[in-house]
Design an enzyme around this catalytic site. Structure first.
Site, PDB file in Angstrom:
ATOM      1  CE  LYS A  13      -2.254  -1.053   3.837  1.00 34.28           C
ATOM      2  NZ  LYS A  13      -1.700  -2.371   4.231  1.00 34.28           N
ATOM      3  NE  ARG A  88      -3.815  -1.464  10.349  1.00 30.04           N
ATOM      4  CZ  ARG A  88      -2.733  -0.930   9.783  1.00 30.04           C
ATOM      5  NH1 ARG A  88      -2.756   0.289   9.334  1.00 30.04           N
ATOM      6  NH2 ARG A  88      -1.645  -1.637   9.663  1.00 30.04           N
ATOM      7  NE  ARG A 127       7.948  -3.673   5.806  1.00 33.02           N
ATOM      8  CZ  ARG A 127       6.695  -3.236   5.682  1.00 33.02           C
ATOM      9  NH1 ARG A 127       6.315  -2.620   4.589  1.00 33.02           N
ATOM     10  NH2 ARG A 127       5.821  -3.430   6.649  1.00 33.02           N
ATOM     11  NE  ARG A 133       7.304  -0.984  10.032  1.00 37.67           N
ATOM     12  CZ  ARG A 133       6.228  -0.793   9.290  1.00 37.67           C
ATOM     13  NH1 ARG A 133       6.333  -0.237   8.104  1.00 37.67           N
ATOM     14  NH2 ARG A 133       5.048  -1.164   9.720  1.00 37.67           N
ATOM     15  NE  ARG A 144       2.408  -4.835  11.131  1.00 40.33           N
ATOM     16  CZ  ARG A 144       3.351  -4.618  10.223  1.00 40.33           C
ATOM     17  NH1 ARG A 144       4.487  -5.267  10.270  1.00 40.33           N
ATOM     18  NH2 ARG A 144       3.149  -3.740   9.268  1.00 40.33           N
TER      19      ARG A 144
HETATM   20  P1  AMP Z   1       1.228   0.310   9.244  1.00 38.62           P
HETATM   21  O1  AMP Z   1       2.515   0.947   8.917  1.00 38.62           O
HETATM   22  O2  AMP Z   1       0.065   0.906   8.523  1.00 38.62           O
HETATM   23  O3  AMP Z   1       1.261  -1.196   9.087  1.00 38.62           O
HETATM   24  O4  AMP Z   1       0.943   0.600  10.782  1.00 38.62           O
HETATM   25  C1  AMP Z   1       1.867   0.222  11.800  1.00 38.62           C
HETATM   26  C2  AMP Z   1       1.134   0.069  13.125  1.00 38.62           C
HETATM   27  O5  AMP Z   1       0.533   1.320  13.489  1.00 38.62           O
HETATM   28  C3  AMP Z   1      -0.036  -0.914  13.140  1.00 38.62           C
HETATM   29  O6  AMP Z   1       0.391  -2.256  13.341  1.00 38.62           O
HETATM   30  C4  AMP Z   1      -0.854  -0.395  14.314  1.00 38.62           C
HETATM   31  O7  AMP Z   1      -0.257  -0.699  15.553  1.00 38.62           O
HETATM   32  C5  AMP Z   1      -0.739   1.128  14.116  1.00 38.62           C
HETATM   33  N1  AMP Z   1      -1.783   1.633  13.194  1.00 38.62           N
HETATM   34  C6  AMP Z   1      -1.589   2.231  11.990  1.00 38.62           C
HETATM   35  N2  AMP Z   1      -2.756   2.580  11.429  1.00 38.62           N
HETATM   36  C7  AMP Z   1      -3.716   2.186  12.300  1.00 38.62           C
HETATM   37  C8  AMP Z   1      -5.139   2.256  12.278  1.00 38.62           C
HETATM   38  N3  AMP Z   1      -5.803   2.790  11.245  1.00 38.62           N
HETATM   39  N4  AMP Z   1      -5.810   1.754  13.359  1.00 38.62           N
HETATM   40  C9  AMP Z   1      -5.165   1.226  14.396  1.00 38.62           C
HETATM   41  N5  AMP Z   1      -3.834   1.111  14.476  1.00 38.62           N
HETATM   42  C10 AMP Z   1      -3.104   1.592  13.441  1.00 38.62           C
END
Ligand code: AMP
Length: 188
Positions: A13, A88, A127, A133, A144
């Protein structure tokens, strides 16, 4: 044009959002990036979410909804928004619809990146080795992915009901996926 890039973590994404930003001038709104920036700055919010993020769980709806609300207010007049990693949960999707309606706007298109979870595990392991990360380690990534299936996948029927979903093969190479996304956007 307001679109959502939808799919499990590591579906690509972020990569595709950055291309659309460069090519079309849309503003990318990634709650993951916003939360990582908050952590880096050492803010109260950043400290609050650090352990939750590293474990792979979702932070609260209230926190991310407020981040998006602020970002929309700061980017008034943008030619479009790409929501990346948000919404989400169904509660987040409902809040987003309400926020956009307040600005006289709506979600126009939900691009669903269709991917194979097993191959994603391999992608994320790579990654993790390259970028380190914390939430890419295999245990956190499993959390996740579980969060995606339990809390985020219910958004598919939510947006199907609104007839907004366009599916794209997310396992193809970056260029091919980008072309398929462009075609899906231009076909609406
Ligand atoms: P991402 O980089 O989008 O995978 O986000 C990394 C982490 O941030 C996720 O595993 C969640 O802990 C938190 N996070 C990001 N976006 C959201 C969201 N829309 N709702 C809840 N937690 C989020």
């Amino acid at each position: 044009m307001n679109l959502i890039l939808f799919g499990p973590p590591a579906a690509g994404k972020g990569t595709q959002a950055k291309r659309l930003t460069a090519e079309r001038g849309y503003v990318q709104l990634s709650t993951g990036d916003m939360l990582r920036a908050a952590r880096k700055s050492g803010s109260e919010l950043g400290n609050k979410v650090a352990a939750i993020m590293d474990g792979g769980s979702l932070v609260s709806d209230e926190i991310v909804i407020e981040l998006i609300e602020d970002a929309l207010a700061q980017n008034k007049g943008a030619p479009g928004f790409i929501f990346d990693g948000f919404p989400r949960t169904v509660a987040q999707a409902e809040a987003l619809d309400a926020m956009l309606a307040k600005h006289g706007q709506q979600i126009d298109c939900v691009i669903r990146l269709e991917v194979d979870p097993q191959q994603l595990m391999n992608r994320i392991a790579k990654r993790f080795a390259e970028e380190g990360r914390a939430d890419d380690n295999p245990d956190a990534y499993k959390v996740r992915l579980d969060a995606y299936f339990a809390q985020t996948a219910p958004l598919v029927p939510y947006y199907e009901q609104q007839r907004k979903i366009r599916s794209v093969d997310g396992m193809a190479d970056v260029e091919t996926v980008a072309r398929a996304i462009a075609a899906a956007i231009d076909a609406r």
